[in-house]
Design a protein around this motif. Sequence first.
Motif, PDB file in Angstrom:
ATOM      1  N   LYS A   1       0.824  -1.209   0.000  1.00 23.88           N
ATOM      2  CA  LYS A   1       0.000   0.000   0.000  1.00 23.88           C
ATOM      3  C   LYS A   1       0.858   1.258   0.000  1.00 23.88           C
ATOM      4  O   LYS A   1       0.463   2.293  -0.531  1.00 23.88           O
ATOM      5  CB  LYS A   1      -0.906   0.008   1.234  1.00 23.88           C
ATOM      6  N   LYS A   2       2.035   1.167   0.595  1.00 27.66           N
ATOM      7  CA  LYS A   2       2.907   2.340   0.662  1.00 27.66           C
ATOM      8  C   LYS A   2       3.721   2.532  -0.616  1.00 27.66           C
ATOM      9  O   LYS A   2       4.153   3.636  -0.910  1.00 27.66           O
ATOM     10  CB  LYS A   2       3.863   2.204   1.845  1.00 27.66           C
ATOM     11  N   THR A   3       3.957   1.450  -1.338  1.00 26.45           N
ATOM     12  CA  THR A   3       4.855   1.553  -2.494  1.00 26.45           C
ATOM     13  C   THR A   3       4.121   1.577  -3.840  1.00 26.45           C
ATOM     14  O   THR A   3       4.542   2.262  -4.758  1.00 26.45           O
ATOM     15  CB  THR A   3       5.833   0.367  -2.491  1.00 26.45           C
ATOM     16  N   ILE A   4       2.996   0.849  -3.976  1.00 27.05           N
ATOM     17  CA  ILE A   4       2.322   0.748  -5.274  1.00 27.05           C
ATOM     18  C   ILE A   4       1.449   1.979  -5.494  1.00 27.05           C
ATOM     19  O   ILE A   4       0.712   2.396  -4.609  1.00 27.05           O
ATOM     20  CB  ILE A   4       1.475  -0.538  -5.348  1.00 27.05           C
ATOM     21  N   HIS A   5       1.538   2.547  -6.714  1.00 32.68           N
ATOM     22  CA  HIS A   5       0.720   3.714  -7.075  1.00 32.68           C
ATOM     23  C   HIS A   5      -0.260   3.291  -8.170  1.00 32.68           C
ATOM     24  O   HIS A   5       0.156   2.806  -9.216  1.00 32.68           O
ATOM     25  CB  HIS A   5       1.613   4.859  -7.558  1.00 32.68           C
ATOM     26  N   VAL A   6      -1.544   3.507  -7.928  1.00 32.32           N
ATOM     27  CA  VAL A   6      -2.581   3.152  -8.896  1.00 32.32           C
ATOM     28  C   VAL A   6      -2.930   4.390  -9.707  1.00 32.32           C
ATOM     29  O   VAL A   6      -3.177   5.460  -9.143  1.00 32.32           O
ATOM     30  CB  VAL A   6      -3.834   2.601  -8.179  1.00 32.32           C
ATOM     31  N   MET A   7      -2.947   4.249 -11.046  1.00 33.68           N
ATOM     32  CA  MET A   7      -3.276   5.379 -11.919  1.00 33.68           C
ATOM     33  C   MET A   7      -4.747   5.743 -11.749  1.00 33.68           C
ATOM     34  O   MET A   7      -5.603   4.866 -11.657  1.00 33.68           O
ATOM     35  CB  MET A   7      -2.999   5.007 -13.377  1.00 33.68           C
TER      36      MET A   7
END
Length: 199
Positions: free
Chosen positions: A101-107
């Motif tokens: 949750k801290k590292t993955i970025h959702v477009m």
Amino acid sequence: WTCLPDQNDVIHARKAYELQSDNYYKLDLQWMKGIGWVPIGSLDVEKAKKAGEIISEKKYRQPPDRFKFTSVTDSLEMALAKHNAETMNKRLYTEAWDTDKKTIHVMPDTPEIMLAKFNKLNYSEKLYKLAMEESKKKGYDLRVDAIPIQAAKASRNIASDYKYKEGYRKQLGHHVGARSVQDDPKLVHSMNVAKMQSE
């Protein structure tokens, strides 16, 4: 014939008499009378001590840190217990998801995100009542000749019990006391029907 006291048969007979003698049997007990005896260490006392330890609730439920036995750390039971503790650990279970949750970025323009936004708009209670709240702010324009008002009046008149019985009340008393049979249309009609049936 002389019997010497050191002959074998005499010695043997004396020993047999001593074995059968009750007084000689109790002779060892006579010198012990009056001497105190402490039973500590005897077989019965030790047996009673061991039985007391076995049935003692206090010793049975003693804390594990007082046990003299130490388990082997690499035994099968210990390995299984460690593995079960790691499996049941909530922090370790959610640790990978928390780091993602801290590292993955959702477009923001992915179809799932857009669908979620539109679903939020559809389920929003505030947006659902927005048009009604705006119309309340503008006020109402209710003219007397508006179609909804006319329809409401007509349906009210249809449903009104007073209007329903108004025509009946007007007819009450009009046909009572006719001057002749010819003045009452219902009686004239009945007479005509009777004539037609008689012919």
